[in-house]
Design a protein around this motif. Structure first.
Motif, PDB file in Angstrom:
ATOM      1  N   GLU A 101     -46.904 -19.889   5.004  1.00  0.00           N
ATOM      2  CA  GLU A 101     -45.653 -20.352   4.419  1.00  0.00           C
ATOM      3  C   GLU A 101     -45.851 -20.802   2.978  1.00  0.00           C
ATOM      4  N   ALA A 102     -47.006 -21.433   2.696  1.00  0.00           N
ATOM      5  CA  ALA A 102     -47.265 -21.855   1.316  1.00  0.00           C
ATOM      6  C   ALA A 102     -47.445 -20.658   0.401  1.00  0.00           C
ATOM      7  N   SER A 103     -48.069 -19.584   0.913  1.00  0.00           N
ATOM      8  CA  SER A 103     -48.250 -18.392   0.083  1.00  0.00           C
ATOM      9  C   SER A 103     -46.917 -17.690  -0.183  1.00  0.00           C
ATOM     10  N   LYS A 104     -45.926 -17.873   0.666  1.00  0.00           N
ATOM     11  CA  LYS A 104     -44.616 -17.273   0.456  1.00  0.00           C
ATOM     12  C   LYS A 104     -43.706 -18.130  -0.415  1.00  0.00           C
ATOM     13  N   GLY A 105     -44.201 -19.249  -0.887  1.00  0.00           N
ATOM     14  CA  GLY A 105     -43.402 -20.098  -1.762  1.00  0.00           C
ATOM     15  C   GLY A 105     -42.570 -21.119  -1.024  1.00  0.00           C
ATOM     16  N   LYS A 106     -42.729 -21.250   0.293  1.00  0.00           N
ATOM     17  CA  LYS A 106     -41.971 -22.229   1.043  1.00  0.00           C
ATOM     18  C   LYS A 106     -42.628 -23.601   0.943  1.00  0.00           C
ATOM     19  N   ARG A 107     -41.801 -24.636   1.002  1.00  0.00           N
ATOM     20  CA  ARG A 107     -42.311 -25.999   0.942  1.00  0.00           C
ATOM     21  C   ARG A 107     -42.771 -26.422   2.328  1.00  0.00           C
ATOM     22  N   VAL A 108     -44.045 -26.751   2.445  1.00  0.00           N
ATOM     23  CA  VAL A 108     -44.646 -27.122   3.720  1.00  0.00           C
ATOM     24  C   VAL A 108     -44.656 -28.634   3.838  1.00  0.00           C
ATOM     25  N   PHE A 109     -44.122 -29.147   4.943  1.00  0.00           N
ATOM     26  CA  PHE A 109     -44.099 -30.589   5.180  1.00  0.00           C
ATOM     27  C   PHE A 109     -45.484 -31.061   5.596  1.00  0.00           C
ATOM     28  N   ASN A 110     -46.013 -32.014   4.871  1.00  0.00           N
ATOM     29  CA  ASN A 110     -47.338 -32.557   5.134  1.00  0.00           C
ATOM     30  C   ASN A 110     -47.216 -34.067   5.319  1.00  0.00           C
ATOM     31  N   PRO A 111     -47.078 -34.549   6.557  1.00  0.00           N
ATOM     32  CA  PRO A 111     -46.868 -35.991   6.773  1.00  0.00           C
ATOM     33  C   PRO A 111     -48.101 -36.802   6.429  1.00  0.00           C
ATOM     34  N   ASP A 112     -47.854 -38.035   6.002  1.00  0.00           N
ATOM     35  CA  ASP A 112     -48.923 -38.967   5.666  1.00  0.00           C
ATOM     36  C   ASP A 112     -49.205 -39.842   6.883  1.00  0.00           C
ATOM     37  N   PRO A 113     -50.431 -39.831   7.433  1.00  0.00           N
ATOM     38  CA  PRO A 113     -50.713 -40.631   8.629  1.00  0.00           C
ATOM     39  C   PRO A 113     -50.502 -42.123   8.412  1.00  0.00           C
ATOM     40  N   THR A 114     -50.860 -42.644   7.234  1.00  0.00           N
ATOM     41  CA  THR A 114     -50.682 -44.077   6.981  1.00  0.00           C
ATOM     42  C   THR A 114     -49.209 -44.456   6.988  1.00  0.00           C
ATOM     43  N   ARG A 115     -48.387 -43.657   6.364  1.00  0.00           N
ATOM     44  CA  ARG A 115     -46.952 -43.944   6.352  1.00  0.00           C
ATOM     45  C   ARG A 115     -46.373 -43.852   7.755  1.00  0.00           C
ATOM     46  N   ALA A 116     -46.843 -42.895   8.535  1.00  0.00           N
ATOM     47  CA  ALA A 116     -46.345 -42.758   9.903  1.00  0.00           C
ATOM     48  C   ALA A 116     -46.681 -43.985  10.738  1.00  0.00           C
ATOM     49  N   VAL A 117     -47.883 -44.540  10.546  1.00  0.00           N
ATOM     50  CA  VAL A 117     -48.269 -45.734  11.301  1.00  0.00           C
ATOM     51  C   VAL A 117     -47.410 -46.929  10.907  1.00  0.00           C
ATOM     52  N   TRP A 118     -47.187 -47.111   9.612  1.00  0.00           N
ATOM     53  CA  TRP A 118     -46.388 -48.253   9.160  1.00  0.00           C
ATOM     54  C   TRP A 118     -44.943 -48.137   9.626  1.00  0.00           C
ATOM     55  N   LEU A 119     -44.390 -46.945   9.620  1.00  0.00           N
ATOM     56  CA  LEU A 119     -43.023 -46.778  10.118  1.00  0.00           C
ATOM     57  C   LEU A 119     -42.950 -47.051  11.614  1.00  0.00           C
ATOM     58  N   SER A 120     -43.944 -46.612  12.351  1.00  0.00           N
ATOM     59  CA  SER A 120     -43.957 -46.880  13.788  1.00  0.00           C
ATOM     60  C   SER A 120     -44.170 -48.365  14.071  1.00  0.00           C
ATOM     61  N   ALA A 121     -44.941 -49.047  13.220  1.00  0.00           N
ATOM     62  CA  ALA A 121     -45.119 -50.490  13.397  1.00  0.00           C
ATOM     63  C   ALA A 121     -43.848 -51.257  13.039  1.00  0.00           C
ATOM     64  N   LEU A 122     -43.094 -50.746  12.067  1.00  0.00           N
ATOM     65  CA  LEU A 122     -41.843 -51.398  11.689  1.00  0.00           C
ATOM     66  C   LEU A 122     -40.826 -51.335  12.816  1.00  0.00           C
ATOM     67  N   PHE A 123     -40.700 -50.171  13.433  1.00  0.00           N
ATOM     68  CA  PHE A 123     -39.795 -50.009  14.574  1.00  0.00           C
ATOM     69  C   PHE A 123     -40.299 -48.842  15.400  1.00  0.00           C
ATOM     70  N   PRO A 124     -40.526 -49.030  16.695  1.00  0.00           N
ATOM     71  CA  PRO A 124     -41.035 -47.931  17.533  1.00  0.00           C
ATOM     72  C   PRO A 124     -40.084 -46.743  17.528  1.00  0.00           C
ATOM     73  N   GLY A 125     -40.632 -45.585  17.240  1.00  0.00           N
ATOM     74  CA  GLY A 125     -39.853 -44.363  17.182  1.00  0.00           C
ATOM     75  C   GLY A 125     -39.652 -43.828  15.779  1.00  0.00           C
ATOM     76  N   LEU A 126     -39.760 -44.708  14.757  1.00  0.00           N
ATOM     77  CA  LEU A 126     -39.591 -44.233  13.386  1.00  0.00           C
ATOM     78  C   LEU A 126     -40.730 -43.312  12.967  1.00  0.00           C
ATOM     79  N   GLY A 127     -41.938 -43.588  13.451  1.00  0.00           N
ATOM     80  CA  GLY A 127     -43.066 -42.709  13.136  1.00  0.00           C
ATOM     81  C   GLY A 127     -42.864 -41.323  13.703  1.00  0.00           C
ATOM     82  N   GLN A 128     -42.305 -41.227  14.911  1.00  0.00           N
ATOM     83  CA  GLN A 128     -42.043 -39.920  15.500  1.00  0.00           C
ATOM     84  C   GLN A 128     -40.939 -39.186  14.733  1.00  0.00           C
TER      85      GLN A 128
END
Length: 270
Positions: free
Chosen positions: A100-127
């Motif tokens: 997908e990156a070679s075709k010029g599409k934007r690939v979503f690359n989540p940040d593990p640290t941000r996912a943990v903090w969002l899940s700690a803020l409220f369960p389910g936000l990380g998901q």
């Protein structure tokens, strides 16, 4: 003087003739041995690329497995040159994210640290951040069930505790334990010792279930954080479909006995 000059000219003439013949012979031999071989190995058009068996065009996406030569042997024999590959490295198809990156599409690359903090803020936000929306009902449903269990067991614990305290005191006006019986039941017909044991057992049972629900809510909270971190870290992990297991019966030699043992040997490919 004139006779001497003529003699020297006649003496140099054979030498010049011999040198001319030698140069002509050398040019003929060189043309056949060197230039003809070079012309045979060079392409007709210098601008045409030379395709090698192990070459990969630059910028081309590999869509099927192949092999790349990492070492080779160069040997010459007469006017020919041969290249023999010694070792190869398999080239696997790229992952979906790379394609997908070679075709010029934007690939979503989540940040593990941000996912943990969002899940700690409220369960389910990380998901939600990881775009794993199907996990959100699981987290919310678990919290709703455990919250209801905690509230119900806590309410029953209060009722059984108050009834037990009213049953064990000496005040005849405190008889909340009668609320557990129909209005047609008389207090004098009840066995107070049996009621004390029963209310105490149910009081301890409700307290235990309430505490387990609270501990389970904390566990779901931590599991949601771990799941968000792992899911973000393995967002582009390539799971190969080549997963197989081979097994066969085997005879296992035993050094402590002359009779070998029977077993199964297996190999897992992943």
């Amino acid at each position: 003087m004139n006779h001497n000059h003529s003699a020297s000219i006649l003496t140099l003439a054979p030498l010049c003739a011999r040198a001319t013949v030698a140069i002509a012979v050398w040019m003929i031999i060189s043309c056949f041995n060197i230039f003809s071989a070079s012309a045979a190995t060079l392409p007709d058009d210098p601008t045409d690329p030379v395709e090698l068996p192990d070459s990969i065009p630059y910028g081309k996406v590999i869509d099927e497995p192949g092999a790349a030569v990492v070492d080779e042997i160069l040997s010459t024999r007469g006017d020919s040159v041969s290249v023999a590959p010694v070792d190869t490295v398999p080239i696997l198809p790229p992952s979906k994210a790379v394609v997908e990156a070679s075709k010029g599409k934007r690939v979503f690359n989540p940040d593990p640290t941000r996912a943990v903090w969002l899940s700690a803020l409220f369960p389910g936000l990380g998901q939600i951040y990881n775009r794993r929306f199907w996990k959100l009902p699981i987290v919310v449903g678990a919290y709703m069930a455990l919250g209801y269990g905690t509230q119900w067991n806590n309410m029953m614990l209060g009722d059984y505790t108050r009834a037990y305290n009213d049953l064990t005191d000496s005040d005849p006006n405190t008889n909340s334990y009668m609320d557990f019986f129909p209005p047609t039941v008389s207090e004098s017909d009840l066995d107070h010792q049996y009621l004390e044991r029963s209310f105490k057992a149910r009081k301890d049972y409700c307290r235990r279930n309430r505490d387990l629900c609270i501990i389970s809510m904390v566990g779901v909270y931590l599991i949601a954080m771990v799941d968000a971190y792992v899911d973000a870290s393995l967002a582009h992990f390539d799971i190969t479909p080549d997963l197989s297991i081979d097994w066969s019966p085997a005879i296992i030699p035993d050094t402590r006995s002359q009779i070998p043992g029977l077993g199964v040997q297996w190999a897992l490919t992943f």
